[in-house]
Write a protein that holds these residues in place. Structure first.
Motif, PDB file in Angstrom:
ATOM      1  N   VAL A  77      20.779  40.501  58.229  1.00 35.69           N
ATOM      2  CA  VAL A  77      21.503  40.572  59.501  1.00 35.69           C
ATOM      3  C   VAL A  77      20.613  41.028  60.649  1.00 35.69           C
ATOM      4  O   VAL A  77      20.975  40.854  61.817  1.00 35.69           O
ATOM      5  CB  VAL A  77      22.737  41.496  59.397  1.00 35.69           C
ATOM      6  CG1 VAL A  77      23.685  40.990  58.332  1.00 35.69           C
ATOM      7  CG2 VAL A  77      22.337  42.932  59.123  1.00 35.69           C
ATOM      8  N   GLY A  78      19.459  41.606  60.329  1.00 31.56           N
ATOM      9  CA  GLY A  78      18.522  42.018  61.364  1.00 31.56           C
ATOM     10  C   GLY A  78      18.832  43.375  61.949  1.00 31.56           C
ATOM     11  O   GLY A  78      18.008  44.282  61.924  1.00 31.56           O
ATOM     12  N   ASP A  79      20.035  43.558  62.476  1.00 31.49           N
ATOM     13  CA  ASP A  79      20.422  44.786  63.157  1.00 31.49           C
ATOM     14  C   ASP A  79      21.222  45.680  62.206  1.00 31.49           C
ATOM     15  O   ASP A  79      22.357  45.360  61.857  1.00 31.49           O
ATOM     16  CB  ASP A  79      21.268  44.423  64.383  1.00 31.49           C
ATOM     17  CG  ASP A  79      21.669  45.641  65.203  1.00 31.49           C
ATOM     18  OD1 ASP A  79      21.327  46.769  64.797  1.00 31.49           O
ATOM     19  OD2 ASP A  79      22.310  45.457  66.250  1.00 31.49           O
ATOM     20  N   PRO A  80      20.678  46.834  61.770  1.00 29.49           N
ATOM     21  CA  PRO A  80      21.393  47.707  60.831  1.00 29.49           C
ATOM     22  C   PRO A  80      22.717  48.236  61.375  1.00 29.49           C
ATOM     23  O   PRO A  80      23.604  48.599  60.600  1.00 29.49           O
ATOM     24  CB  PRO A  80      20.407  48.856  60.587  1.00 29.49           C
ATOM     25  CG  PRO A  80      19.074  48.315  60.984  1.00 29.49           C
ATOM     26  CD  PRO A  80      19.342  47.347  62.087  1.00 29.49           C
ATOM     27  N   SER A  81      22.863  48.280  62.697  1.00 30.80           N
ATOM     28  CA  SER A  81      24.108  48.797  63.257  1.00 30.80           C
ATOM     29  C   SER A  81      25.270  47.829  63.067  1.00 30.80           C
ATOM     30  O   SER A  81      26.416  48.151  63.383  1.00 30.80           O
ATOM     31  CB  SER A  81      23.939  49.118  64.747  1.00 30.80           C
ATOM     32  OG  SER A  81      23.674  47.956  65.505  1.00 30.80           O
ATOM     33  N   ARG A  82      25.009  46.651  62.503  1.00 39.67           N
ATOM     34  CA  ARG A  82      26.091  45.731  62.145  1.00 39.67           C
ATOM     35  C   ARG A  82      26.812  46.161  60.866  1.00 39.67           C
ATOM     36  O   ARG A  82      27.888  45.644  60.558  1.00 39.67           O
ATOM     37  CB  ARG A  82      25.548  44.306  61.953  1.00 39.67           C
ATOM     38  CG  ARG A  82      25.166  43.609  63.254  1.00 39.67           C
ATOM     39  CD  ARG A  82      24.779  42.156  63.004  1.00 39.67           C
ATOM     40  NE  ARG A  82      24.509  41.445  64.241  1.00 39.67           N
ATOM     41  CZ  ARG A  82      25.436  40.865  65.002  1.00 39.67           C
ATOM     42  NH1 ARG A  82      26.694  40.906  64.623  1.00 39.67           N
ATOM     43  NH2 ARG A  82      25.115  40.238  66.104  1.00 39.67           N
ATOM     44  N   VAL A  83      26.237  47.079  60.116  1.00 37.95           N
ATOM     45  CA  VAL A  83      26.862  47.531  58.875  1.00 37.95           C
ATOM     46  C   VAL A  83      28.093  48.369  59.208  1.00 37.95           C
ATOM     47  O   VAL A  83      28.011  49.364  59.942  1.00 37.95           O
ATOM     48  CB  VAL A  83      25.879  48.350  58.020  1.00 37.95           C
ATOM     49  CG1 VAL A  83      26.565  48.851  56.754  1.00 37.95           C
ATOM     50  CG2 VAL A  83      24.662  47.498  57.656  1.00 37.95           C
ATOM     51  N   LEU A  84      29.234  47.970  58.678  1.00 36.67           N
ATOM     52  CA  LEU A  84      30.500  48.661  58.930  1.00 36.67           C
ATOM     53  C   LEU A  84      30.905  49.584  57.792  1.00 36.67           C
ATOM     54  O   LEU A  84      31.571  50.592  58.013  1.00 36.67           O
ATOM     55  CB  LEU A  84      31.612  47.638  59.176  1.00 36.67           C
ATOM     56  CG  LEU A  84      31.375  46.642  60.318  1.00 36.67           C
ATOM     57  CD1 LEU A  84      32.509  45.634  60.377  1.00 36.67           C
ATOM     58  CD2 LEU A  84      31.225  47.370  61.644  1.00 36.67           C
ATOM     59  N   SER A  85      30.530  49.240  56.565  1.00 33.75           N
ATOM     60  CA  SER A  85      30.828  50.104  55.419  1.00 33.75           C
ATOM     61  C   SER A  85      29.872  49.767  54.286  1.00 33.75           C
ATOM     62  O   SER A  85      29.294  48.672  54.241  1.00 33.75           O
ATOM     63  CB  SER A  85      32.279  49.938  54.952  1.00 33.75           C
ATOM     64  OG  SER A  85      32.484  48.666  54.357  1.00 33.75           O
ATOM     65  N   TYR A  86      29.742  50.726  53.380  1.00 34.73           N
ATOM     66  CA  TYR A  86      28.838  50.547  52.235  1.00 34.73           C
ATOM     67  C   TYR A  86      29.325  51.465  51.120  1.00 34.73           C
ATOM     68  O   TYR A  86      29.607  52.646  51.352  1.00 34.73           O
ATOM     69  CB  TYR A  86      27.413  50.911  52.648  1.00 34.73           C
ATOM     70  CG  TYR A  86      26.329  50.655  51.616  1.00 34.73           C
ATOM     71  CD1 TYR A  86      26.430  49.628  50.680  1.00 34.73           C
ATOM     72  CD2 TYR A  86      25.174  51.431  51.600  1.00 34.73           C
ATOM     73  CE1 TYR A  86      25.431  49.389  49.755  1.00 34.73           C
ATOM     74  CE2 TYR A  86      24.156  51.198  50.687  1.00 34.73           C
ATOM     75  CZ  TYR A  86      24.290  50.180  49.767  1.00 34.73           C
ATOM     76  OH  TYR A  86      23.288  49.949  48.850  1.00 34.73           O
ATOM     77  N   PHE A  87      29.435  50.909  49.917  1.00 32.32           N
ATOM     78  CA  PHE A  87      29.939  51.669  48.771  1.00 32.32           C
ATOM     79  C   PHE A  87      29.182  51.250  47.521  1.00 32.32           C
ATOM     80  O   PHE A  87      28.873  50.077  47.331  1.00 32.32           O
ATOM     81  CB  PHE A  87      31.439  51.413  48.562  1.00 32.32           C
ATOM     82  CG  PHE A  87      31.982  52.043  47.310  1.00 32.32           C
ATOM     83  CD1 PHE A  87      32.442  53.349  47.329  1.00 32.32           C
ATOM     84  CD2 PHE A  87      32.029  51.339  46.110  1.00 32.32           C
ATOM     85  CE1 PHE A  87      32.936  53.947  46.169  1.00 32.32           C
ATOM     86  CE2 PHE A  87      32.515  51.926  44.951  1.00 32.32           C
ATOM     87  CZ  PHE A  87      32.968  53.232  44.984  1.00 32.32           C
ATOM     88  N   VAL A  88      28.880  52.234  46.643  1.00 33.67           N
ATOM     89  CA  VAL A  88      28.280  51.932  45.344  1.00 33.67           C
ATOM     90  C   VAL A  88      28.804  52.907  44.303  1.00 33.67           C
ATOM     91  O   VAL A  88      29.260  54.010  44.630  1.00 33.67           O
ATOM     92  CB  VAL A  88      26.727  52.030  45.363  1.00 33.67           C
ATOM     93  CG1 VAL A  88      26.115  51.187  46.461  1.00 33.67           C
ATOM     94  CG2 VAL A  88      26.270  53.478  45.477  1.00 33.67           C
TER      95      VAL A  88
END
Length: 274
Positions: free
Chosen positions: A208-219
């Motif tokens: 996506v190039g821009d990390p600020s596009r990440v809205l959520s992350y779960f593992v």
């Protein structure tokens, strides 16, 4: 005294505000072996899992509670999740971490100014905030359901885990001392679960190039990454696949393996594609 249901709901005073410097952001990104340009320069955005550094300030009060008698090296980190209401950019120079008994037992953190915000409202808020932090990186690529993102291979050595210990302020001895690791039944030094999680998000942010596009992350942490005391260390292989696109959000499933063994389970991220 062990934790009992009677302890649920106990809270602790907020820690002092945490000042996020450009140098600290760069240090953390380098510890993850992530060279995304967004993490460097005059207006850096912090890697999404940098939120764990903030949470660690709050954990100090929790693990320092004599009534609980908690020890970090005897605590199982089962899973971890983040929901991002806004990017960590220069517009947000400090955070005030806080801890509660509920967050300690749930093993899932939400980095948010309002825990009552609905998911759709949170996504809209995150998009607006992202626009204020955007660095004008390459355009957002076109994603399609079923699309597989380029594979990512990340080496991890003893130097890597020591560096991450410093950058994350997680100095659990099992991550750099064979003696301490073996004392709790591990075969030797293992990488931080949060390093494995953080390094793996690069398979998404590279796309996506821009990390600020990440809205959520779960593992979920299914197996620790054993780091042998050799020059080569170990290698974690990450792959990702777009599973759904709706309302301007792409859902991406992530897999992570080391030596043919899965080290993360149910790993998934949501990114803004508008």
């Amino acid at each position: 005294m062990p934790i009992t249901p009677e302890h649920v709901g106990r809270t602790y005073p907020p820690a002092a505000p945490y000042i996020v410097s450009h140098a600290k952001i760069a240090e953390f990104a380098q510890a993850l072996r992530d060279d995304n340009p967004a993490y460097f320069g005059d207006t850096p955005v912090a890697p999404p899992t940098f939120a764990a550094v903030i949470a660690a300030q709050a954990w100090e009060a929790l693990f320092g509670d004599p009534e609980l008698d908690l020890a970090l090296n005897r605590t199982m980190h089962a899973d971890q999740g983040f929901t991002y209401r806004r990017p960590s950019c220069r517009a947000t120079p400090s955070w005030r971490p806080s801890a509660s008994r509920r967050s300690a037992t749930a093993a899932t953190s939400t980095w948010s100014p309002s825990s009552s915000t609905s998911p759709s409202t949170a996504r809209a808020s995150a998009r607006r905030a992202r626009n204020s932090c955007t660095r004008g990186e390459r355009p957002m690529p076109e994603f399609t359901v079923g699309q597989e993102l380029p594979e990512l291979r990340v080496p991890v050595t003893r130097s890597t885990v020591v560096r991450y210990s410093g950058a994350s302020t997680d100095f659990n001895e099992i991550h750099f001392s064979d003696r301490h690791a073996r004392a709790i039944g591990l075969p030797g030094v293992v990488a931080h679960g949060m390093w494995t999680m953080g390094a793996g998000l690069k398979v998404v942010t590279d796309a996506v190039g821009d990390p600020s596009r990440v809205l959520s992350y779960f593992v979920r942490f299914t197996r620790p990454v054993l780091v042998p005391d050799t020059d080569e260390g170990a290698e974690v292989i990450y792959s990702a696949k777009v599973t759904e696109i709706a309302e301007g959000v792409a859902k991406i499933a992530i897999t992570a393996t080391c030596g043919d063994e899965a080290v993360l389970g149910a790993a998934r991220a949501e990114v803004s594609v508008v």
